[in-house]
Enzyme design. Structure first.
Site, mmCIF file in Angstrom:
data_model
loop_
_atom_site.group_PDB
_atom_site.id
_atom_site.type_symbol
_atom_site.label_atom_id
_atom_site.label_comp_id
_atom_site.label_asym_id
_atom_site.label_seq_id
_atom_site.Cartn_x
_atom_site.Cartn_y
_atom_site.Cartn_z
ATOM 1 N N LYS A 134 40.683 53.286 18.675
ATOM 2 C CA LYS A 134 41.820 53.495 20.144
ATOM 3 C C LYS A 134 40.810 53.537 21.459
ATOM 4 O O LYS A 134 39.783 53.794 21.483
ATOM 5 C CB LYS A 134 42.523 54.491 19.758
ATOM 6 C CG LYS A 134 42.914 55.907 21.398
ATOM 7 C CD LYS A 134 44.437 54.775 21.098
ATOM 8 C CE LYS A 134 45.074 55.302 22.873
ATOM 9 N NZ LYS A 134 46.198 54.092 23.661
ATOM 10 N N CYS A 168 43.451 48.130 30.754
ATOM 11 C CA CYS A 168 44.956 49.342 30.802
ATOM 12 C C CYS A 168 45.433 48.724 31.747
ATOM 13 O O CYS A 168 45.161 49.208 32.691
ATOM 14 C CB CYS A 168 44.762 50.801 30.620
ATOM 15 S SG CYS A 168 46.040 51.595 30.654
HETATM 16 O O1 RRO Z 1 47.055 53.584 26.793
HETATM 17 C C1 RRO Z 1 47.515 53.412 27.235
HETATM 18 O O2 RRO Z 1 48.702 53.435 27.263
HETATM 19 C C2 RRO Z 1 47.527 51.387 26.968
HETATM 20 C C3 RRO Z 1 46.727 50.841 27.310
HETATM 21 BR BR1 RRO Z 1 44.761 52.224 26.862
HETATM 22 C C4 RRO Z 1 45.914 50.153 27.181
HETATM 23 O O3 RRO Z 1 44.837 49.172 27.447
HETATM 24 N N1 RRO Z 1 46.941 48.977 27.238
HETATM 25 C C5 RRO Z 1 48.661 49.202 27.197
HETATM 26 O O4 RRO Z 1 48.888 48.385 27.231
HETATM 27 N N2 RRO Z 1 48.561 50.924 26.931
#
Ligand code: RRO
Length: 302
Positions: free
Chosen positions: A45, A128
């Protein structure tokens, strides 16, 4: 017998599948399960400097052909993640530490922590699609990306991968900046900006309103990005977006990827997805006369 082994930078993988960041990857226990299920590597993660709860629910909408998420970077923070990494190191396969930060200095701090924890490589989350001050807000500017990658490269000795966003017209410029700064690979793509609305509630479904679309719906977008990147950059590419069977993986490899990551595919097809991609790819390679995965990389360009 065709070989499924690949190398990305100097990272050797037993097969070209990896667990994508964001799925079954916040604890050592789940990373170990994915490695036992056959993945060639696992990505954690995305971890930041401080613990974050993420956005309130709903954070995920399931669609016929994928998901829209806005989790909001929930993670335990880099200090607490030491314990998970200590246990995950007993994994049979490389553990790649994904990190997010708001400045080059913070990225290098997190990268050197991940290296100390035993990560085999770093994946920089520059993509993200819905976090203020992070992810794609940083990753759409080639100069900033150059500085981040250069500083992380000088702070650690393990390979550095940059995960890029499709939500920009500057993808190729950003990728060239990664290469010029000494980045070891590009990971493409993160999720595509999207929205789901409930007709009855008359509002967006996710608490954050906008989110990121993943799964089969985005495979053609991912393929196009990987295809264009392969034509323009000379570092390995890891393809992500809608991979859930051997044919998807082969398509990404023929577009130019040296390996693929599976995220939503784990939710949709189960943990067997890694083994079934590898078995199907091996049979395909034998049928078609490919001795190694590297012989398939980019053949769609010939
Ligand atoms: O945590 C998120 O909402 C998230 C991340 Br870090 C990411 O890199 N891509 C995404 O679609 N959600």
């Amino acid at each position: 017998m065709s070989s499924l082994e690949v190398t990305i930078g100097n990272l050797a993988l037993r097969n070209p599948t990896m667990l994508a960041s964001g799925v079954m990857d916040e604890t050592a226990g789940s990373l170990l399960r994915v490695a036992r299920a056959g993945a060639g590597a696992v990505v954690t993660k995305s971890i930041g400097s401080e613990p974050r709860k993420g956005y309130p629910g709903p954070t995920l909408v399931e669609l016929d052909d994928g998901y829209i998420n806005a989790m909001g970077l929930p993670n335990p923070g880099i200090e607490a993640f030491a314990a998970e990494m200590r246990e995950a190191r007993s994994c049979l396969v490389p553990v790649i530490g994904s990190i997010f930060a708001s400045s080059p200095k913070e990225f290098s701090f997190l990268a050197s922590k991940m290296q100390d924890y035993g990560a085999a490589a770093i994946e920089l989350n520059l993509s993200c699609p819905h976090a203020k001050g992070y992810g794609m807000e940083i990753g759409v500017d080639p100069e900033t990306v150059f500085t981040v990658v250069r500083e992380v490269k000088s702070a650690c000795s393990i390979p550095v991968f940059a995960k890029l966003t499709p939500n920009t017209h500057r993808l190729l410029e950003v990728a060239k900046a990664v290469e010029a700064a000494g980045g070891d690979a590009i990971v493409a793509i993160n999720t595509v900006k999207a929205l789901a609305i409930s007709a009855e509630i008359r509002r967006p479904i996710l608490s954050n309103k906008g989110g990121g679309l993943s799964g089969p719906a985005i495979k053609p977008i991912g393929l196009r990005c990987v295809y264009d990147l392969h034509a323009d950059v000379n570092i390995p590419i890891v393809g992500v977006g809608g991979v859930e069977n051997w044919r998807d993986a082969v398509e990404y490899i023929m577009a130019g990827a040296s390996a693929v990551q599976v995220g939503s595919g784990v939710g949709r097809a189960g943990l067997e997805v890694f083994e079934s991609i590898c078995t199907g790819m091996q049979a395909f390679m034998e049928r078609e006369g490919f001795n190694s995965v590297s012989h398939m990389v980019g053949v769609a360009h010939e």
